[in-house]
Design a protein around this motif. Sequence first.
Motif, PDB file in Angstrom:
ATOM      1  N   ALA A   4       0.812  -1.213   0.000  1.00  0.00           N
ATOM      2  CA  ALA A   4       0.000   0.000   0.000  1.00  0.00           C
ATOM      3  C   ALA A   4       0.845   1.263   0.000  1.00  0.00           C
ATOM      4  O   ALA A   4       0.307   2.360   0.085  1.00  0.00           O
ATOM      5  N   LEU A   5       2.151   1.127  -0.116  1.00  0.00           N
ATOM      6  CA  LEU A   5       3.022   2.292  -0.027  1.00  0.00           C
ATOM      7  C   LEU A   5       2.874   3.194  -1.238  1.00  0.00           C
ATOM      8  O   LEU A   5       2.742   2.711  -2.372  1.00  0.00           O
ATOM      9  N   PRO A   6       2.942   4.521  -1.034  1.00  0.00           N
ATOM     10  CA  PRO A   6       3.018   5.419  -2.184  1.00  0.00           C
ATOM     11  C   PRO A   6       4.335   5.222  -2.920  1.00  0.00           C
ATOM     12  O   PRO A   6       5.298   4.684  -2.369  1.00  0.00           O
ATOM     13  N   VAL A   7       4.370   5.646  -4.166  1.00  0.00           N
ATOM     14  CA  VAL A   7       5.553   5.443  -5.002  1.00  0.00           C
ATOM     15  C   VAL A   7       6.807   6.013  -4.349  1.00  0.00           C
ATOM     16  O   VAL A   7       7.882   5.392  -4.387  1.00  0.00           O
ATOM     17  N   THR A   8       6.681   7.196  -3.717  1.00  0.00           N
ATOM     18  CA  THR A   8       7.857   7.839  -3.107  1.00  0.00           C
ATOM     19  C   THR A   8       8.520   6.948  -2.081  1.00  0.00           C
ATOM     20  O   THR A   8       9.757   6.810  -2.047  1.00  0.00           O
ATOM     21  N   LEU A   9       7.727   6.324  -1.200  1.00  0.00           N
ATOM     22  CA  LEU A   9       8.309   5.473  -0.165  1.00  0.00           C
ATOM     23  C   LEU A   9       8.813   4.157  -0.735  1.00  0.00           C
ATOM     24  O   LEU A   9       9.820   3.614  -0.258  1.00  0.00           O
ATOM     25  N   GLY A  10       8.143   3.640  -1.770  1.00  0.00           N
ATOM     26  CA  GLY A  10       8.652   2.438  -2.414  1.00  0.00           C
ATOM     27  C   GLY A  10      10.028   2.670  -3.023  1.00  0.00           C
ATOM     28  O   GLY A  10      10.940   1.850  -2.870  1.00  0.00           O
ATOM     29  N   VAL A  11      10.175   3.798  -3.706  1.00  0.00           N
ATOM     30  CA  VAL A  11      11.474   4.151  -4.289  1.00  0.00           C
ATOM     31  C   VAL A  11      12.510   4.351  -3.198  1.00  0.00           C
ATOM     32  O   VAL A  11      13.665   3.896  -3.302  1.00  0.00           O
ATOM     33  N   TYR A  12      12.107   5.033  -2.114  1.00  0.00           N
ATOM     34  CA  TYR A  12      13.035   5.281  -1.002  1.00  0.00           C
ATOM     35  C   TYR A  12      13.537   3.969  -0.411  1.00  0.00           C
ATOM     36  O   TYR A  12      14.739   3.805  -0.152  1.00  0.00           O
ATOM     37  N   LEU A 138      11.134  11.380  11.829  1.00  0.00           N
ATOM     38  CA  LEU A 138      10.453  10.253  11.203  1.00  0.00           C
ATOM     39  C   LEU A 138      11.339   9.626  10.127  1.00  0.00           C
ATOM     40  O   LEU A 138      11.505  10.190   9.048  1.00  0.00           O
ATOM     41  N   TRP A 139      11.867   8.433  10.427  1.00  0.00           N
ATOM     42  CA  TRP A 139      12.700   7.716   9.465  1.00  0.00           C
ATOM     43  C   TRP A 139      11.859   6.630   8.805  1.00  0.00           C
ATOM     44  O   TRP A 139      11.381   5.711   9.482  1.00  0.00           O
ATOM     45  N   PRO A 140      11.657   6.687   7.493  1.00  0.00           N
ATOM     46  CA  PRO A 140      10.698   5.795   6.829  1.00  0.00           C
ATOM     47  C   PRO A 140      10.936   4.304   7.067  1.00  0.00           C
ATOM     48  O   PRO A 140      10.005   3.583   7.437  1.00  0.00           O
ATOM     49  N   ASN A 141      12.163   3.827   6.833  1.00  0.00           N
ATOM     50  CA  ASN A 141      12.391   2.390   7.003  1.00  0.00           C
ATOM     51  C   ASN A 141      12.178   1.954   8.449  1.00  0.00           C
ATOM     52  O   ASN A 141      11.644   0.869   8.712  1.00  0.00           O
ATOM     53  N   LEU A 142      12.594   2.780   9.372  1.00  0.00           N
ATOM     54  CA  LEU A 142      12.430   2.462  10.783  1.00  0.00           C
ATOM     55  C   LEU A 142      10.949   2.334  11.140  1.00  0.00           C
ATOM     56  O   LEU A 142      10.527   1.373  11.793  1.00  0.00           O
ATOM     57  N   LEU A 143      10.150   3.303  10.700  1.00  0.00           N
ATOM     58  CA  LEU A 143       8.718   3.283  11.004  1.00  0.00           C
ATOM     59  C   LEU A 143       8.011   2.129  10.299  1.00  0.00           C
ATOM     60  O   LEU A 143       7.201   1.413  10.905  1.00  0.00           O
ATOM     61  N   LEU A 144       8.285   1.959   9.021  1.00  0.00           N
ATOM     62  CA  LEU A 144       7.597   0.928   8.250  1.00  0.00           C
ATOM     63  C   LEU A 144       7.943  -0.473   8.748  1.00  0.00           C
ATOM     64  O   LEU A 144       7.069  -1.347   8.841  1.00  0.00           O
ATOM     65  N   ARG A 172       1.562  14.866   0.618  1.00  0.00           N
ATOM     66  CA  ARG A 172       0.621  14.367   1.620  1.00  0.00           C
ATOM     67  C   ARG A 172       0.529  12.840   1.615  1.00  0.00           C
ATOM     68  O   ARG A 172       0.391  12.216   2.674  1.00  0.00           O
ATOM     69  N   GLY A 173       0.607  12.218   0.455  1.00  0.00           N
ATOM     70  CA  GLY A 173       0.541  10.764   0.421  1.00  0.00           C
ATOM     71  C   GLY A 173       1.685  10.124   1.189  1.00  0.00           C
ATOM     72  O   GLY A 173       1.497   9.129   1.906  1.00  0.00           O
ATOM     73  N   THR A 174       2.876  10.705   1.053  1.00  0.00           N
ATOM     74  CA  THR A 174       4.054  10.175   1.744  1.00  0.00           C
ATOM     75  C   THR A 174       3.923  10.324   3.251  1.00  0.00           C
ATOM     76  O   THR A 174       4.111   9.368   4.011  1.00  0.00           O
ATOM     77  N   ILE A 175       3.611  11.532   3.711  1.00  0.00           N
ATOM     78  CA  ILE A 175       3.545  11.757   5.153  1.00  0.00           C
ATOM     79  C   ILE A 175       2.368  11.012   5.766  1.00  0.00           C
ATOM     80  O   ILE A 175       2.455  10.497   6.889  1.00  0.00           O
ATOM     81  N   ALA A 176       1.256  10.898   5.035  1.00  0.00           N
ATOM     82  CA  ALA A 176       0.103  10.154   5.561  1.00  0.00           C
ATOM     83  C   ALA A 176       0.460   8.691   5.780  1.00  0.00           C
ATOM     84  O   ALA A 176       0.043   8.071   6.774  1.00  0.00           O
ATOM     85  N   ALA A 177       1.244   8.124   4.862  1.00  0.00           N
ATOM     86  CA  ALA A 177       1.659   6.728   5.008  1.00  0.00           C
ATOM     87  C   ALA A 177       2.555   6.550   6.231  1.00  0.00           C
ATOM     88  O   ALA A 177       2.451   5.552   6.952  1.00  0.00           O
TER      89      ALA A 177
END
Length: 434
Positions: A4-12, A138-144, A172-177
């Motif tokens: 369900a990740l937005p494209v930005t977080l998938g790429v990250y 907020l670190w994406p990999n850590l949170l996810l 907004r899609g990135t931060i909401a995720a």
Amino acid sequence: MADALPVTLGVYRRASALAAPLAGLLIGRRLRQGKEDPARIDERRGIASVARPPGPLVWIHGASVGEVLAAAELIDRLRALNLRVLLTSGTRTSAEIVARRFPPDVIHQFIPFDVPAFVERFLDHWKPGLALFIESDLWPNLLLSAADRRLPLVLINGRMSPRSFPRWRKARGTIAALLSCFDLCLTQSDIDHERFAALGSPNVMTSGNLKLDIKALPADPERFDRLKAATGRRTVFVAASTHPGEEEIIIDAHRRLARDIPSLLTVIVPRHPQRGPAIAQLAAVSRLQVQLRSRGDLPSADTDIYVADTMGELGLFYRIAPVVFMGGSLVPHGGQNPIEPAKLDAAILHGPHVFNFKDIYAQLDREEGALLARDPEEFVTLLRHLLGNPIARNRLAASAQNVVVRLGGAVDKTMAALEPYLLQMRIEQGAADA
């Protein structure tokens, strides 16, 4: 959750995974810059330097010194419940503060770089039962990764600055995720509440600012006695947590005010102690007598500027100064925490750039618990007024204390919000023991 990740977080996530072999280059550069502790560098790769203690473990993460100190009272409450605490941060200065100011049973580790393999290694070792993130680091990999493990995540003392909010609205899609990873978001103010909710945080509560509940900064009694003896009956002014561009204003103010207050001693405590020699040079160019605390000097009778380029001694200087200027506010940095000097009876002076603590400064100014200097000229005028008027100083300091006391209570509210999670940890521990 990855589907369900937005494209930005998938790429990250993919890019950060590919970047793992390059971590050594980043570490090498940070070591050369003095930003890493060579003895603890493996922690940045998620390799723990100590064993995990048995029993329930609460993990608390804060970016640096301010966030770590904000959690002090909360940590005391958790320890009183016989919970072990793992405290992570990202800077050497915060690690030094933890070693100096926190009980030895509080475990400190550097937060791993946000690389999936490092994060998984970190979580595999520590296996916390609850994770508390302070403010907005907020670190994406850590949170996810934590969310994928069903680790309860709570954002505490949440803050969304006027600068960050419009930037995140564009993504907004990135931060909401990312915010959806949190079970609960506890914010400092109603404005922060509105901003987090607007960005997609699903469960938001206003709990207040934990920094209002911190204890007064400590001071070593022997160092205090030596400093007090050295300053004697002199008029002492402290400029705390100053930033580049402010020291010139402070030094010029000293030169002008010393004509009428010959006993004036100005203490400059730079936000970054390594800038001490450069500040001393500025004072010397202005033909002022200057000494640096990092060299072991105490102010002598003819010292004009005393540069306190050390860590963890603000409590000492707040105690000897009737007037304190809070740095980062005459230049557009955002201001520094005014609560600490308020708790030690100082009259507070600040500049216009206080967006990091906007609500607190607004309340202090409104109730005459601090004075706003809009420019360098007004700074000199107000400083002259406060140094020469003990009644005005005492009134300002008393009003500031009243504001801090009235706005406190964030620790109680935070603990109440965390109680369901803490109860679940105790139930799980009881089942494991059985």
